[in-house]
Write an enzyme that holds these catalytic residues in place. Structure first.
Site, PDB file in Angstrom:
ATOM      1  N   PHE A 158      30.884 119.625  -2.834  1.00  0.00           N
ATOM      2  CA  PHE A 158      32.260 119.358  -2.411  1.00  0.00           C
ATOM      3  C   PHE A 158      32.574 120.237  -1.214  1.00  0.00           C
ATOM      4  CE2 PHE A 158      36.094 117.116  -4.007  1.00  0.00           C
ATOM      5  CZ  PHE A 158      35.460 116.051  -4.609  1.00  0.00           C
TER       6      PHE A 158
ATOM      7  N   GLN B  31      48.470 120.558   2.259  1.00  0.00           N
ATOM      8  CA  GLN B  31      47.114 120.106   2.605  1.00  0.00           C
ATOM      9  C   GLN B  31      47.069 118.641   3.047  1.00  0.00           C
ATOM     10  OE1 GLN B  31      43.724 119.669  -0.487  1.00  0.00           O
ATOM     11  NE2 GLN B  31      43.045 121.242   0.921  1.00  0.00           N
TER      12      GLN B  31
ATOM     13  N   HIS C 299      44.415 115.686   3.613  1.00  0.00           N
ATOM     14  CA  HIS C 299      43.044 115.280   3.283  1.00  0.00           C
ATOM     15  C   HIS C 299      42.555 114.432   4.453  1.00  0.00           C
ATOM     16  CE1 HIS C 299      39.687 113.430   1.215  1.00  0.00           C
ATOM     17  NE2 HIS C 299      39.905 114.151   0.141  1.00  0.00           N
TER      18      HIS C 299
ATOM     19  N   LEU D 156      43.533 107.435  -1.258  1.00  0.00           N
ATOM     20  CA  LEU D 156      42.494 108.430  -0.975  1.00  0.00           C
ATOM     21  C   LEU D 156      41.091 107.840  -1.085  1.00  0.00           C
ATOM     22  CD1 LEU D 156      41.958 111.584  -0.729  1.00  0.00           C
ATOM     23  CD2 LEU D 156      41.475 111.459  -3.157  1.00  0.00           C
TER      24      LEU D 156
ATOM     25  N   GLU E 101      36.518 112.874  -1.344  1.00  0.00           N
ATOM     26  CA  GLU E 101      35.537 113.725  -0.662  1.00  0.00           C
ATOM     27  C   GLU E 101      34.124 113.492  -1.219  1.00  0.00           C
ATOM     28  OE1 GLU E 101      37.338 117.431   0.415  1.00  0.00           O
ATOM     29  OE2 GLU E 101      35.680 118.474  -0.539  1.00  0.00           O
TER      30      GLU E 101
ATOM     31  N   ARG F  30      38.898 121.049   4.109  1.00  0.00           N
ATOM     32  CA  ARG F  30      39.810 119.965   4.504  1.00  0.00           C
ATOM     33  C   ARG F  30      40.699 120.317   5.689  1.00  0.00           C
ATOM     34  NH1 ARG F  30      41.369 118.013  -1.613  1.00  0.00           N
ATOM     35  NH2 ARG F  30      39.319 117.119  -2.010  1.00  0.00           N
TER      36      ARG F  30
ATOM     37  N   HIS G 153      48.157 115.439   1.018  1.00  0.00           N
ATOM     38  CA  HIS G 153      47.442 115.266  -0.240  1.00  0.00           C
ATOM     39  C   HIS G 153      47.854 116.251  -1.326  1.00  0.00           C
ATOM     40  CE1 HIS G 153      44.191 114.208  -2.876  1.00  0.00           C
ATOM     41  NE2 HIS G 153      43.595 115.378  -2.785  1.00  0.00           N
TER      42      HIS G 153
ATOM     43  N   ARG H  11      43.384 124.741  -0.207  1.00  0.00           N
ATOM     44  CA  ARG H  11      42.656 124.558  -1.467  1.00  0.00           C
ATOM     45  C   ARG H  11      41.315 123.892  -1.202  1.00  0.00           C
ATOM     46  NH1 ARG H  11      42.013 120.066  -5.315  1.00  0.00           N
ATOM     47  NH2 ARG H  11      43.222 118.736  -3.944  1.00  0.00           N
TER      48      ARG H  11
HETATM   49  C1  LIG Z   1      44.629 110.595  -5.279  1.00  0.00           C
HETATM   50  C2  LIG Z   1      44.336 112.010  -5.712  1.00  0.00           C
HETATM   51  C3  LIG Z   1      43.045 112.387  -6.014  1.00  0.00           C
HETATM   52  C4  LIG Z   1      42.772 113.697  -6.411  1.00  0.00           C
HETATM   53  N1  LIG Z   1      41.486 114.053  -6.693  1.00  0.00           N
HETATM   54  C5  LIG Z   1      41.219 115.299  -7.139  1.00  0.00           C
HETATM   55  C6  LIG Z   1      39.896 115.682  -7.503  1.00  0.00           C
HETATM   56  O1  LIG Z   1      38.959 114.886  -7.477  1.00  0.00           O
HETATM   57  N2  LIG Z   1      39.692 116.954  -7.916  1.00  0.00           N
HETATM   58  C7  LIG Z   1      40.698 117.873  -7.996  1.00  0.00           C
HETATM   59  O2  LIG Z   1      40.438 119.009  -8.392  1.00  0.00           O
HETATM   60  N3  LIG Z   1      41.960 117.534  -7.653  1.00  0.00           N
HETATM   61  C8  LIG Z   1      42.244 116.271  -7.240  1.00  0.00           C
HETATM   62  N4  LIG Z   1      43.526 115.942  -6.897  1.00  0.00           N
HETATM   63  C9  LIG Z   1      44.605 116.904  -7.156  1.00  0.00           C
HETATM   64  C10 LIG Z   1      44.902 116.927  -8.654  1.00  0.00           C
HETATM   65  O3  LIG Z   1      44.650 115.657  -9.212  1.00  0.00           O
HETATM   66  C11 LIG Z   1      46.346 117.307  -8.943  1.00  0.00           C
HETATM   67  O4  LIG Z   1      46.668 118.488  -8.275  1.00  0.00           O
HETATM   68  C12 LIG Z   1      46.551 117.511 -10.441  1.00  0.00           C
HETATM   69  O5  LIG Z   1      46.070 116.411 -11.176  1.00  0.00           O
HETATM   70  C13 LIG Z   1      48.009 117.764 -10.757  1.00  0.00           C
HETATM   71  O6  LIG Z   1      48.164 117.793 -12.157  1.00  0.00           O
HETATM   72  P1  LIG Z   1      49.513 118.299 -12.796  1.00  0.00           P
HETATM   73  O7  LIG Z   1      49.321 118.272 -14.266  1.00  0.00           O
HETATM   74  O8  LIG Z   1      49.927 119.552 -12.154  1.00  0.00           O
HETATM   75  O9  LIG Z   1      50.587 117.185 -12.388  1.00  0.00           O
HETATM   76  P2  LIG Z   1      50.612 115.607 -12.554  1.00  0.00           P
HETATM   77  O10 LIG Z   1      49.375 115.032 -13.108  1.00  0.00           O
HETATM   78  O11 LIG Z   1      51.122 115.071 -11.266  1.00  0.00           O
HETATM   79  O12 LIG Z   1      51.726 115.398 -13.664  1.00  0.00           O
HETATM   80  C14 LIG Z   1      53.084 115.692 -13.430  1.00  0.00           C
HETATM   81  C15 LIG Z   1      53.874 115.362 -14.673  1.00  0.00           C
HETATM   82  O13 LIG Z   1      55.201 115.824 -14.531  1.00  0.00           O
HETATM   83  C16 LIG Z   1      56.105 114.839 -14.984  1.00  0.00           C
HETATM   84  N5  LIG Z   1      57.386 115.059 -14.279  1.00  0.00           N
HETATM   85  C17 LIG Z   1      57.567 115.297 -12.955  1.00  0.00           C
HETATM   86  N6  LIG Z   1      58.874 115.459 -12.702  1.00  0.00           N
HETATM   87  C18 LIG Z   1      59.526 115.343 -13.882  1.00  0.00           C
HETATM   88  C19 LIG Z   1      60.890 115.400 -14.279  1.00  0.00           C
HETATM   89  N7  LIG Z   1      61.876 115.615 -13.389  1.00  0.00           N
HETATM   90  N8  LIG Z   1      61.188 115.222 -15.575  1.00  0.00           N
HETATM   91  C20 LIG Z   1      60.215 114.982 -16.498  1.00  0.00           C
HETATM   92  N9  LIG Z   1      58.906 114.907 -16.162  1.00  0.00           N
HETATM   93  C21 LIG Z   1      58.586 115.091 -14.886  1.00  0.00           C
HETATM   94  C22 LIG Z   1      55.416 113.528 -14.664  1.00  0.00           C
HETATM   95  O14 LIG Z   1      55.911 112.507 -15.490  1.00  0.00           O
HETATM   96  C23 LIG Z   1      53.958 113.881 -14.994  1.00  0.00           C
HETATM   97  O15 LIG Z   1      53.717 113.706 -16.368  1.00  0.00           O
HETATM   98  C24 LIG Z   1      43.827 114.640  -6.501  1.00  0.00           C
HETATM   99  C25 LIG Z   1      45.113 114.259  -6.206  1.00  0.00           C
HETATM  100  C26 LIG Z   1      45.372 112.953  -5.786  1.00  0.00           C
HETATM  101  C27 LIG Z   1      46.783 112.603  -5.418  1.00  0.00           C
END
Ligand SMILES: Cc1cc2nc3c(=O)[nH]c(=O)nc-3n(C[C@H](O)[C@H](O)[C@H](O)COP(=O)(O)OP(=O)(O)OC[C@H]3O[C@@H](n4cnc5c(N)ncnc54)[C@H](O)[C@@H]3O)c2cc1C
Length: 584
Positions: free
Chosen positions: A121, A235, A237, A247, A250, A290, A358, A393
């Protein structure tokens, strides 16, 4: 619930049911099965953005790799702004978390001999990214969700939108949330609250992020008196599909994909990122970090060496030489996305791409256990800033960050909740205030003089102009002024939709208010940082300045509602600041 009394009370309440939220919920249940845990999520948990992660999750497992090397890659990738004690804890706990996930059912891809397979990566010296084909997030979230179902004392409030944290005397006591299916407003008591609300990509017009990624948790914390940290680091991407921003992971470059400019030339060789090789060379060319790759794109545009598209300049990602068999085995989702959204088959054709917003390196300021300065309030995942990511990151560090720091925050909140005192009655008055605000301002069915969509468009355009890949003071100052105007206009927004059930106009208005606060913090923090580091590149201050800026910036909400920027030191344990060198 207009008297503000609690509809229910829990020991720990999680806002968010993505990777970080569910991992934290499980950690609480495992720390003390008697604790009553609640997960409030504005979407059904399996629809959280974690589900769309493709490429993988980093953790040292391969022979020849070491925790120190993962730590060093992360430190240098962060342009020395990551806290090294946090990074050391992270690299040590990530492999354990990934293995644990396998025991909960995550089907990691394997080598022919049965060992866990790892891929290269960007910015990493060794192959250490675990993956489940190119649907890693889906499998991870599924494993976490299924596991969370086995705990009796876990209550879920799916499709509940949290609008406010209830804080009194420096301690959190619960939240107010709108039940989206009915429009009912509830206040829910909790001894501890963990914010796991994900990123804020929607502050910008062109992003890989889901529509739900509106920085709600950052805004909730900020208004409740918890500062936001390092918000200037956004960031880009390098490879998003030009129209949708979807997306292209990578992993496509890790498997050997090339980036070509308008002349069909592998242009990254001109940017101090190494020399071309038929196979990917770690920390080199297409596997550089990135921030550098996205900056190289801008220079190609300036040199007139990109191609034209209806959505602006683009370059191409070439996977043709990888062959159908490899693409089908390792990158099936990339092929599916290209076929569905661009009508292009990457087995035979070039994929058009351009940089896309991203990930948010900044977020709610926490310690190594997810604790914020507000007692009982924790944060983890993309919404938090511990900070392991610093100014940039590395790809595949975020998913394990959600696991490691989700679990840590869960354990810490469980311990806190066990000893916490009951909420004072003044909290109920605060909850009643919020209920009235929502009823009056938003559900009062004022047609309003302003439309949510207009203000949102103007905010996004402002952010792209003033806080893009390259930034400078004049545009940033103009952006700050525009955002202040938009904040004022926000007061004139009315929700015309009178339905109580799934009132998407109401949700859009609440999200926009959150995004405006987050956008202001990004710009104010960016203006203060008069240097270039990682993803924050100032054309008016092109050099890194460790003398003045080897510090985290904290943004507090001032008494007049506008951001106030201060600083805290960066923790350096073993790696003194050095030059970021790739490709050699
Ligand atoms: C397309 C894409 C691909 C990616 N690929 C990778 C990868 O391969 N490897 C890697 O390490 N990272 C990757 N990332 C980054 C990584 O996926 C995210 O940073 C990570 O999954 C975020 O997880 P989280 O639990 O913090 O939030 P999220 O999974 O975004 O969850 C947020 C939660 O908060 C809840 N929420 C938000 N606001 C409120 C509110 N006001 N009231 C109640 N609930 C609320 C939502 O309902 C949801 O359940 C990627 C990101 C994207 C966008």
């Amino acid at each position: 619930m207009s008297d503000g009394g609690f509809a229910a009370t829990h020991d720990v309440l999680l806002v968010g049911g993505g990777g970080a939220g569910l991992r934290a919920a499980i950690a609480i249940a495992e720390t003390d099965p008697r604790l009553d845990v609640a997960v409030v999520s504005k979407v059904y948990p399996m629809r959280s953005h974690t589900v769309s992660a493709e490429g993988g999750a980093a953790g040292v497992i391969a022979e020849g790799d070491s925790l120190d090397e993962h730590a060093y890659d992360t430190v240098s990738g962060s342009d020395w702004l990551g806290d090294q004690d946090a990074i050391e804890a992270f690299v040590e706990e990530a492999p354990r978390e990934l293995l644990q996930l396998e025991h909960w059912g995550c089907p990691w891809s394997r080598q022919p001999d049965g060992h866990v397979a790892v891929r290269a990566f960007g910015g990493m010296k060794r192959m250490r990214t675990w993956f489940a084909a190119d649907k890693t997030g889906f499998h991870m979230l599924h494993a976490l969700f299924q596991t969370s179902l086995k705990y009796d004392r876990l209550t879920r409030y799916d499709e509940g939108f949290v609008t406010r944290l209830l804080v009194d005397d420096g301690r959190v006591h619960g939240v107010v949330a709108v039940e989206l299916t009915t429009g009912k407003i509830h206040s829910i008591g909790a001894k501890a609250v963990i914010l796991c609300t994900g990123g804020c990509g929607k502050v910008f017009p062109f992003t890989t992020n889901a529509n739900i990624n509106t920085g709600d948790g950052m805004a909730l914390a900020y208004r409740a008196g918890a500062p936001l940290k390092d918000m200037e680091f956004v960031q880009y991407h390098p490879t998003g599909l030009p129209f949708t921003g979807i997306l292209i992971t990578e992993a496509a470059r890790a498997e050997g994909g090339w980036l070509l400019n308008g002349d069909g030339y592998r242009y990254l060789q001109d940017y101090d990122l190494g020399t071309p090789s038929p196979t990917p060379v770690l920390r080199s060319m297409e596997l550089g970090p990135r921030d550098r790759l996205s900056q190289a794109f801008v220079h190609e545009v300036e040199k007139g060496r990109t191609s034209h598209s209806p959505y602006g300049p683009i370059v191409h990602l070439d996977l043709r030489h990888l062959g159908e068999k490899l693409i089908e085995a390792k990158l099936p989702f990339v092929r599916e996305l290209c076929l569905k959204y661009e009508r292009i088959d990457p087995v035979h054709e070039l994929i058009p791409v351009r940089p896309v917003v991203h990930y948010m390196m900044g977020g709610v300021h926490t310690d190594l256990h997810g604790a914020t300065p507000v007692a009982g309030l924790y944060a983890a995942g993309e919404t938090a800033c511990v900070s392991i990511n610093g100014a940039n990151r590395l790809g595949s560090n975020s998913l394990p960050e959600c696991l490691v720091f989700g679990a840590r925050a869960g354990r810490a909140a469980a311990t806190y909740a066990t000893g916490a005192r009951p909420a004072p009655s003044s909290v109920h008055a605060q909850a009643a205030d919020e209920v009235r605000r929502l009823e009056r301002e938003l559900l009062g069915h004022r047609a309003g003089t302003e439309r949510v969509s207009r203000i949102r468009d103007e905010m996004q355009a402002t952010m792209e102009e003033s806080a893009g890949i390259y930034r400078a003071a004049p545009a940033m100052k103009k952006g700050v002024d525009t955002l202040a105007e938009l904040q004022q206009r926000m007061a004139g927004v009315g929700v015309a939709d009178t339905s109580r059930s799934f009132n998407t106009e109401l949700v859009a208005a609440l999200e926009l208010a959150n995004m405006l606060d987050v956008a202001e913090c990004i710009l104010r923090s960016g203006l203060e940082r008069e240097e270039s580091r990682g993803a924050h590149q100032r054309t008016d201050f092109p050099a890194r300045d460790d003398e003045r800026f080897l510090v985290h910036q904290l943004v507090h909400r001032g008494p007049d509602g506008s951001p106030r920027v201060g600083t805290v030191p960066v923790t350096i344990t073993r790696w003194p600041p050095g030059e970021r060198v790739y490709g050699r």
